[in-house]
Design a protein around this motif. Structure first.
Motif, short mmCIF file in Angstrom:
data_model
loop_
_atom_site.label_atom_id
_atom_site.label_comp_id
_atom_site.label_asym_id
_atom_site.label_seq_id
_atom_site.Cartn_x
_atom_site.Cartn_y
_atom_site.Cartn_z
N ASP A 22 2.96 42.81 18.55
CA ASP A 22 4.32 42.44 18.93
C ASP A 22 4.35 41.08 19.60
N LYS A 23 3.34 40.80 20.42
CA LYS A 23 3.27 39.49 21.06
C LYS A 23 2.95 38.40 20.04
N LEU A 24 2.12 38.74 19.07
CA LEU A 24 1.74 37.75 18.06
C LEU A 24 2.93 37.32 17.22
N THR A 25 3.81 38.26 16.91
CA THR A 25 4.98 37.95 16.10
C THR A 25 6.22 37.62 16.95
N LEU A 26 6.06 37.60 18.27
CA LEU A 26 7.15 37.29 19.20
C LEU A 26 8.35 38.21 19.00
N GLY A 27 8.09 39.43 18.52
CA GLY A 27 9.16 40.41 18.34
C GLY A 27 10.10 40.11 17.20
N VAL A 28 9.74 39.17 16.31
CA VAL A 28 10.65 38.77 15.24
C VAL A 28 10.79 39.87 14.19
N THR A 29 9.80 40.76 14.09
CA THR A 29 9.91 41.84 13.11
C THR A 29 11.10 42.75 13.41
N ARG A 30 11.32 43.03 14.67
CA ARG A 30 12.46 43.89 15.02
C ARG A 30 13.78 43.19 14.76
N ILE A 31 13.80 41.88 14.97
CA ILE A 31 15.04 41.13 14.70
C ILE A 31 15.36 41.15 13.21
N LEU A 32 14.33 40.95 12.38
CA LEU A 32 14.56 40.94 10.94
C LEU A 32 14.96 42.31 10.42
N GLU A 33 14.32 43.35 10.94
CA GLU A 33 14.61 44.69 10.45
C GLU A 33 16.04 45.13 10.76
N THR A 34 16.64 44.57 11.80
CA THR A 34 18.02 44.92 12.14
C THR A 34 19.02 43.94 11.55
N SER A 35 18.56 42.94 10.80
CA SER A 35 19.48 41.98 10.19
C SER A 35 20.08 42.57 8.93
N PRO A 36 21.34 42.26 8.63
CA PRO A 36 21.99 42.83 7.44
C PRO A 36 21.36 42.32 6.16
N GLY A 37 21.11 43.23 5.24
CA GLY A 37 20.60 42.86 3.93
C GLY A 37 19.10 42.76 3.83
N VAL A 38 18.38 42.78 4.96
CA VAL A 38 16.92 42.67 4.91
C VAL A 38 16.35 43.99 4.41
N ALA A 39 15.59 43.94 3.31
CA ALA A 39 15.10 45.16 2.68
C ALA A 39 13.76 45.59 3.26
N GLU A 40 12.82 44.67 3.39
CA GLU A 40 11.49 45.04 3.86
C GLU A 40 10.83 43.85 4.54
N VAL A 41 10.13 44.13 5.62
CA VAL A 41 9.38 43.13 6.38
C VAL A 41 7.91 43.52 6.30
N THR A 42 7.07 42.62 5.80
CA THR A 42 5.66 42.92 5.59
C THR A 42 4.80 41.99 6.43
N PHE A 43 3.94 42.57 7.23
CA PHE A 43 2.98 41.80 8.02
C PHE A 43 1.57 42.17 7.57
N VAL A 44 0.82 41.17 7.13
CA VAL A 44 -0.55 41.40 6.66
C VAL A 44 -1.49 41.27 7.85
N GLU A 45 -2.07 42.38 8.24
CA GLU A 45 -2.99 42.39 9.37
C GLU A 45 -4.34 41.86 8.93
N LYS A 46 -4.85 40.85 9.65
CA LYS A 46 -6.11 40.20 9.30
C LYS A 46 -7.13 40.39 10.42
N GLU A 47 -8.38 40.42 10.02
CA GLU A 47 -9.47 40.53 10.98
C GLU A 47 -9.62 39.21 11.75
#
Length: 296
Positions: free
Chosen positions: A14-39
């Motif tokens: 959550d800190k790495l993405t600055l909480g932007v995933t939650r903002i996008l998921e609640t935006s109108p029309g956004v279908a899917e938010v994908t974050f690729v977790e890397k080692e």
């Protein structure tokens, strides 16, 4: 004992993405938010990269790679019940942090290179405009983000003689091979990347010609998390439609349209209309003689 890399990144997601995933998921029309977790990148991998390229990574970028070897987040919007890729936030891994403009062993001896574009008459930097990078040996340029083919975001070492200076900057190279300054540090660029939500062509907001009208439509719909609102000024581009996401992505249930038959006119109005028509006809030249003829 060290923790496993796969579990070490999750508390910082959550800190790495600055909480932007939650903002996008609640935006109108956004279908899917994908974050690729890397080692996380191995420390010896970073050291090998520095030895190979004869330069030292900035401390903030090095710490970033030690937490995650690159960054990739994408999101889509739903149009006609089909997800369409829109936003893209990418930072290349250490292995893909390749030098730009360097000569390759596979090129022909007389093949043109980016260094041939250098011009001695280029404007040098001043207080308002910093000195631009060079494709020749005066600078070291590494690609951070391919920008989906809209240009390249680059990590630039501008002073390489007599030795490579550890001072770096982040620049944007557009499709016409013109340079545009973005930030002095990787941390500042990373914040720009996140706050602009990875919108298409967002890097062109920092150029003199700005983003395209098509990209500005998305900017108006999903406004970047930034205090600079000059890009969305209605006065500069009044011809751009301002889309309302609540209307664009609302339900498509259409109300049936009831066709009404034309109302029949009263008899009096029909008579008056007939008399007006006959009077107009009689007033036309050549029709007066026909008016006096007996009916057949």
């Amino acid at each position: 004992m060290e923790e496993k890399p796969s579990s070490s990144i999750k508390p910082y997601l959550d800190k790495l993405t600055l909480g932007v995933t939650r903002i996008l998921e609640t935006s109108p029309g956004v279908a899917e938010v994908t974050f690729v977790e890397k080692e996380p990148a191995e420390r010896h991998t970073i050291i090998s990269w520095e030895q190979k390229n004869s330069c030292i990574l900035p401390e903030d970028l090095k710490n970033f790679y030690l937490m995650t070897d690159g960054f990739q987040m994408t999101w889509s919007v739903k149009t006609d019940d089909t997800p369409m890729p829109l936003g893209s936030m990418v930072i290349n891994s250490v292995s893909k942090l390749c030098r730009l403009g360097g000569s390759s062993m596979y090129t022909l001896p007389n093949a043109p290179t980016l260094a041939d574009l250098e011009d001695d008459t280029d404007e040098e930097g001043n207080e308002d405009k910093p000195e631009k990078p060079h494709f020749d040996s005066r600078s070291l340029i590494f690609e951070l983000d391919p920008c989906n083919g809209n240009g390249k975001v680059c990590l630039v070492y501008k002073h390489t003689k007599p030795v490579v200076s550890p001072d770096t900057e982040i620049w944007f190279l557009d499709r016409a091979l013109y340079w545009h300054f973005l930030t002095k540090t990787f941390t500042a660029y990373y914040r720009l990347l996140i706050t602009h939500l990875g919108l298409p062509q967002w890097q062109y907001a920092f150029t003199s010609y700005g983003v395209s009208p098509q990209a500005k439509q998305w900017f108006n719909m999903y406004k970047p998390i930034t205090i600079n609102t000059a890009l969305l000024s209605e006065e500069a581009d009044s011809f751009v439609n301002k889309l309302d996401p609540n209307k664009v992505f609302k339900s498509k249930n259409k109300t049936p349209v009831i066709k009404k038959k034309p109302s029949s006119q009263p008899a009096g109005s029909q008579k008056s209309h007939t008399s007006m028509t006959s009077s107009k006809t009689s007033s036309l030249p050549g029709n007066s003689s026909r008016k006096r003829d007996p009916q057949i």
